[in-house]
Design an enzyme around this catalytic site. Structure first.
Site, short mmCIF file in Angstrom:
data_model
loop_
_atom_site.label_atom_id
_atom_site.label_comp_id
_atom_site.label_asym_id
_atom_site.label_seq_id
_atom_site.Cartn_x
_atom_site.Cartn_y
_atom_site.Cartn_z
N GLU A 168 0.80 -1.23 0.00
CA GLU A 168 0.00 0.00 0.00
C GLU A 168 0.84 1.28 0.00
OE1 GLU A 168 -2.94 -0.33 3.13
OE2 GLU A 168 -3.94 -1.98 2.12
N GLU A 352 -5.80 -8.24 -0.17
CA GLU A 352 -6.51 -7.94 1.08
C GLU A 352 -7.94 -7.56 0.76
OE1 GLU A 352 -4.92 -4.92 3.71
OE2 GLU A 352 -2.89 -5.72 3.48
O1 IFM Z 1 -4.98 -3.29 8.71
C1 IFM Z 1 -4.82 -2.73 7.46
C2 IFM Z 1 -3.61 -3.32 6.75
O2 IFM Z 1 -2.44 -3.17 7.50
C3 IFM Z 1 -3.39 -2.66 5.43
N1 IFM Z 1 -4.61 -2.65 4.66
C4 IFM Z 1 -5.82 -2.22 5.28
C5 IFM Z 1 -6.02 -2.96 6.57
C6 IFM Z 1 -7.35 -2.52 7.24
O3 IFM Z 1 -7.31 -1.15 7.49
#
Ligand code: IFM
Length: 438
Positions: A168, A352
């Site tokens: 990210e 994710e």
């Molecule tokens: O917890 C985070 C993760 O570290 C990175 N992506 C989003 C998730 C939820 O906010």
């Protein structure tokens, strides 16, 4: 239970769960060095309830039990991150053998259980010694990350099924250097412009370093949002376009086309590092796959009171998660199709996806969140997006950054007093789907 079946995704689709080192490991012993989240969390007001990660889910000690949960859930893969300060406590230089031994045990533990290791180099725990030298604002970060990538490649590369450089980059750069919400907590356009470029330059440098070590199957993990206009007024549509440039196109354009959105360069140009253009070839190094993290959409309106980018976000009308994020599976479908049509034909992984929900092990809303987003993946595949895998965020309730332990994303409940793990209904839903049709 999900109404969809594993076979709907075809025989080669990978199902996994994801976590990140700082959010679950704890274990700030055995030579691990300090990182920016240690000090950010200890600064009053930065994290809800003054929570911090020194114990977290104690995964550093409890990993065998956690890997058993992954295996018993029927998952094929585990997406975890290496902690840079555990492996190289000062960010550069001396290696911490106890850290190497830990990831050896963890990776071997996955392989023994038939779980494919998907490693991420950087999920936000920058060694403090590097922040002291400017961190992501310093161009040298590319070399620092490259050296760390070489170490990971040498020690573990032969056992990793896939490796991502950065998790990210929008969060690493914009959220942490412009919005000030995450460590190191800057709110400064020059800091942001530099971090936005250096994070991608460092990514490309790390790709070169991993390749030089013979590591295969390399990618990056981008968090994308579906940027939409709050109304159909032209100025709100323009605002959504800026939101899209800041959140999505900077990273997609940089990585896949070697270019940044012109409208952003107009604003950020004076703050960018000198000669940034010469780095774009490295920024856009060929990859083997791309990961997309998806949670929600962004709804934008024109806002003349905001400097630089005259936009602000409005609260949408859709049902929300405990984080206050709208539940919008259609956005995932559209983003997957867009990435595959406009940016790359590489294999895509949803690295994710998940939601924060109230505490408890009965989480029917989360079951339906997952089901709807899995259907979105199927819809995108039907439109020829080459989606090869899906990772639920997250295996465990964990340290949700500035939200501390208050927001729970796990498919397994963690009692932070006893460290007891209890599978939730969402875990059982995956288990039912994955076991029944393997
Ligand atoms: O917890 C985070 C993760 O570290 C990175 N992506 C989003 C998730 C939820 O906010």
């Amino acid at each position: 239970m999900f109404s969809i079946e594993r076979k709907d995704f075809g025989p080669d689709f990978t199902f996994g769960v994801a976590t990140a080192a700082y959010q679950i490991e704890g274990g700030q012993t055995d030579g691990r060095g300090p990182c920016i989240w240690d000090s950010f969390a200890k600064t009053p007001g930065n994290v809800i309830n003054a929570d911090e990660g020194s114990v977290a889910c104690d995964h550093y000690n409890r990993w065998p039990q956690d890997l058993d949960l992954i295996r018993d859930g029927g998952f094929d893969a585990y997406r975890f991150s290496f902690a840079w300060p555990r492996l190289i406590p000062g960010g550069t230089g001396a290696v911490n053998q106890a850290g190497v031994d830990y990831y050896d045990r963890l990776i071997d533990g996955m392989l023994e259980r038939g779980i494919k290791p998907y490693g991420t180099l950087y999920h936000w725990d920058l060694p403090s010694a590097l922040q002291d030298q400017g961190g992501w604002m310093n161009r040298d970060i590319a070399g620092w990350l490259g050296d760390y990538a070489s170490l990971v490649g040498k020690k573990f590369g032969d056992r990793l099924a896939a490796t991502a450089t950065i998790n990210e980059p929008w969060c690493v750069a914009f959220l942490s250097h412009f919005l000030g919400v995450h460590a190191p907590g800057y709110r400064d356009i020059r800091a942001a412009a530099r971090a936005m470029h250096h994070v991608l330059f460092a990514h490309g440098t790390a790709i070169d370093a991993l390749r030089a070590e013979g590591v295969k199957n390399l990618g990056i993990v981008l968090n994308l949002e579906k940027s939409e206009a709050a109304t159909d007024k032209p100025e709100d549509i323009a605002a959504a376009n800026i939101g899209d440039a800041l959140f999505n196109r900077w990273y997609l354009g940089g990585v896949f086309k070697g270019e940044y959105p012109e409208e952003l360069i107009k604003v950020l140009g004076p703050h960018m590092p000198d000669n940034w253009q010469r780095d774009m070839e490295t920024v856009s190094r060929p990859l083997d796959w791309v990961g997309i993290n998806y949670y929600t959409r962004g709804l934008y309106q024109h806002d003349a009171s905001v400097n630089g980018f005259p936009i602000s976000q409005v609260k949408g009308p859709l049902e929300k998660t405990e984080s206050g994020w709208e539940i919008y599976p259609k956005g995932l479908e559209e983003l997957l199709v867009r990435v595959s049509r406009e940016y790359t034909k590489l294999p895509i992984y949803v690295t994710e996806n998940g939601m924060a929900e109230v505490e408890g092990d009965n989480d029917p809303r989360r079951v339906s969140y997952y089901e709807e987003h899995l259907k979105a993946v199927l819809n995108a595949r039907a439109q020829e997006a080459d989606v090869r895998g899906y990772f639920a965020w997250s295996l465990l309730d964990n340290f949700e950054w500035a939200e501390g332990y208050a927001k729970r994303f796990g498919i397994v409940h963690v009692d932070y007093n006893t460290q007891e793990r209890t599978p939730k209904s969402s875990y059982r839903a995956f288990q039912g789907m994955l076991h029944n049709s393997k």
